[in-house]
Design an enzyme around this catalytic site. Structure first.
Site, PDB file in Angstrom:
ATOM      1  N   LYS A  79      38.946  32.580  31.566  1.00 15.31           N
ATOM      2  CA  LYS A  79      39.148  32.561  33.013  1.00 15.31           C
ATOM      3  C   LYS A  79      38.218  31.529  33.642  1.00 15.31           C
ATOM      4  O   LYS A  79      37.045  31.423  33.254  1.00 15.31           O
ATOM      5  CB  LYS A  79      38.852  33.956  33.568  1.00 15.31           C
ATOM      6  CG  LYS A  79      39.164  34.123  35.059  1.00 15.31           C
ATOM      7  CD  LYS A  79      38.897  35.561  35.488  1.00 15.31           C
ATOM      8  CE  LYS A  79      39.262  35.798  36.931  1.00 15.31           C
ATOM      9  NZ  LYS A  79      38.998  37.200  37.346  1.00 15.31           N
ATOM     10  N   SER A 154      42.855  39.332  39.747  1.00 14.94           N
ATOM     11  CA  SER A 154      42.710  37.896  39.811  1.00 14.94           C
ATOM     12  C   SER A 154      42.801  37.178  38.463  1.00 14.94           C
ATOM     13  O   SER A 154      43.026  35.971  38.420  1.00 14.94           O
ATOM     14  CB  SER A 154      41.381  37.550  40.471  1.00 14.94           C
ATOM     15  OG  SER A 154      40.301  37.983  39.652  1.00 14.94           O
ATOM     16  N   SER A 178      40.632  43.376  38.436  1.00 15.68           N
ATOM     17  CA  SER A 178      41.108  42.026  38.124  1.00 15.68           C
ATOM     18  C   SER A 178      41.404  41.734  36.660  1.00 15.68           C
ATOM     19  O   SER A 178      42.002  40.707  36.338  1.00 15.68           O
ATOM     20  CB  SER A 178      40.100  40.987  38.620  1.00 15.68           C
ATOM     21  OG  SER A 178      40.285  40.768  40.004  1.00 15.68           O
TER      22      SER A 178
END
Lengths: 481, 95
Positions: A79, A154, A178
């Protein structure tokens, strides 16, 4: 090579039997990404040079018959709010568009030591603030199961990359769901570890008392393998802790455990299709011998408001560092001649560098912490947080683990909620309590509605990830035959 | 509904330059979200201590000794500065 079949174990086997080299494997993944990511857009940055260098090192070890580390040659994605030295790290924000990470996050150092191949950095909502990936400053990732739908957020890029078989595993971060929510939306496994189990050094901070890095994988076994590598105390993060080695954490038989169902999670607001799959999974556990008990977490209705006050307050302080002075986007590069005092650098760099949702959250947090409102908002939320923690402590006196849905809905359509921030916040209703209490929780896929996947959440006591993995494995085994 | 002046004041505290249109949008959004936050007023917290952190740890100390400087890392950090001079960070005048 059938990339969709690869797991950590199969890669190790294949490498040792010389069915393929780490370099061949890496090239196969890079080619697949090159070909197919145009429609999914999971990656913000690819790092083929670093990946091929890492693969070559593994191939040399194999040639020299040296022992292979636990994740040798395993292609992964990270990420883009976790620093990988020498690669751009944007946090999905224009304010860090050209930021080159000057060092490795602790989790990256550990993964590199374990022999992984880092293919690239994945898309996210700006500064991990969002539940759909639509708040990325660059573009929106699509759900590989249905390109009309959001991948969740996210960590939506990481979830999509795993689901599309662009990598074997990915790292995400979870502040209010997330990791778990996009794992649920994309039909994969995602773990939010106990607060403190994994070092946050090198993770771009959103809300420091809630953030945790965790693995996103295709199955529970891989999830455990990655977690084993990244966990542990780190002197660079004083909130990290070593997990106690406890032998009695394993679940040998489902008959010996009690599972709690919090009644507040099954009251209203859940999609009937989601509810059906969740209830079916619970039934399966019951059939396999587990004792299912109804429990109560009475302060659940207040968790979301509590979370959004605390998370935005912490974010407003954490994001003060983006000032146009030290690094990142700065207005002085654009309007050198017209800017003549420091305050203007702050106002304009931040006003133009941050996206709409990030500014909204900074404003909310600033409000909650400001004179005259601190007691009624931030301090009150911190008190409610104590009650939420106490609810879990009471529940865990009666049960070993808790089951709940991960998301109240199936993946929603791109654009469906983006104009209504409050509606978007409600997507996190089942995941935020776990972060407030610092507990570990996993999301595993438990069924499909059409192409779309439903995720079941398993919540455990602090530092009892082992039990969560075992319970998740029982379900996985029951469906794999 | 919170006032426009309040939104401007908060934006100033947060060091965010906003356009008139953005101020209007945030006035609307923040009002709705703050109204949702009102929900917490239903909870009796009069005898509850606040939690600021989920771990029961405090005062994690380290030895107060000079640590080894990583010159390469320092160079990279300086490289990231938007405006610099002779290895120093350069800023606009304060007043």
């Amino acid at each position: 090579m059938k990339l969709e079949d690869f797991t950590i174990e199969k890669i190790k086997e294949g490498l040792l039997k010389k069915e393929f080299s780490a370099t061949e494997l890496t090239k196969a993944y890079l080619e697949k990404i090159e070909k197919e990511d145009k429609k999914i857009r999971a990656f913000l940055t690819l790092s083929p040079e670093i990946a091929l260098k890492q693969a070559k090192e593994i191939d040399e070890r194999i040639f020299l018959k040296k022992e292979l580390p636990s994740l040798a040659g395993v292609p992964c994605a990270i990420k883009d709010n976790i620093l990988v030295e020498g690669i751009k790290c944007t946090a999905g924000s224009k304010i860090l568009e050209n930021y080159i990470a000057p060092y490795d996050a602790t989790v990256i150092r550990k993964l590199k030591e374990a022999g992984v191949v880092i293919l690239g950095k994945t898309n996210l909502d700006e500064f991990a603030m969002g539940s759909s990936n639509e708040n990325s400053a660059f573009f929106t990732t699509k759900n590989p199961l249905d390109l009309e739908k959001v991948p969740g957020g996210s960590s939506g890029g990481s979830a999509a990359a795993v689901a599309a078989n662009f990598c074997v595993f990915a790292l995400g971060s979870d502040t209010g769901g997330s990791i778990r929510q996009p794992a649920s939306f994309c039909g994969i496994v995602g773990l939010k570890p106990t607060y403190g189990a994994v070092s946050r050094y090198g993770l771009i901070a959103f809300a420091s008392s809630l953030d945790q890095i965790g693995p996103m994988t295709k199955n529970v076994r891989d999830c455990k393998a990655v977690f084993e590598v990244i966990r542990g105390k780190d002197e660079m993060d004083s909130t990290s802790l070593e997990m106690k080695e406890v032998n009695n954490l394993r679940i040998r038989s489902l008959e010996e455990i009690k599972i709690g169902l919090p009644k507040e999670y099954f009251l209203e607001g859940m999609d009937p299709e989601v509810e059906e799959k969740i209830k079916k999974a619970i039934k399966k556990y019951e059939e396999m011998g587990a004792k299912i008990l109804e429990i109560s977490l009475p302060h659940t209705p207040y968790a979301l408001a509590c979370y959004y006050i605390i998370a935005t307050s912490e974010a407003s302080a954490n994001l003060a560092r983006y000032d146009g002075i030290k690094y990142g986007f700065s207005i002085i590069k654009n309007e050198q001649r017209t800017i003549d005092n420091l305050l203007e650098v702050y106002f304009k760099s931040r006003g133009q560098g941050f996206g709409e949702e990030v500014r909204r959250r900074i404003m909310l947090g600033t409000f909650s912490l400001s004179i005259g409102y601190y007691d009624a908002y931030y301090l009150r939320a911190a008190r409610v947080r104590s009650l939420i923690i106490k609810d879990f402590e009471e529940a865990f006196k009666k049960v070993d683990l808790i089951l709940a849905p991960t998301s109240p809905t199936l993946p929603f359509k791109l654009g469906e909620k983006i104009d209504d921030p409050l509606k978007m916040y409600l997507s996190d209703v089942f995941t935020v309590s776990v972060n407030l209490a610092g507990l570990p929780a996993i999301s595993i896929p438990v069924g499909k509605v059409g192409n779309l996947s439903v995720g079941l959440q398993i919540i455990g006591k602090p530092f009892e990830e082992e039990k969560i993995f075992d319970l998740a494995t029982f379900y996985e085994l029951s469906t794999s035959n | 509904m919170i006032s426009k002046e309040k939104v401007k004041y908060i934006a100033k505290l947060a060091r965010l330059a906003l356009s008139e249109k953005e101020i209007e949008r945030y006035q609307n959004d923040l009002s709705k979200i703050l109204e949702y936050f009102e929900k917490l007023k239903e909870v009796d917290v009069s005898r509850v201590k606040p939690t600021f952190h989920p771990l029961k740890i405090k005062n994690v100390f380290r030895e107060d000794v000079e640590t080894k400087k990583d010159i390469e890392k320092i160079k990279k950090l300086i490289e990231l500065m938007p405006e610099k001079k002779d290895g120093y960070l350069k800023v606009k005048k304060v007043l």
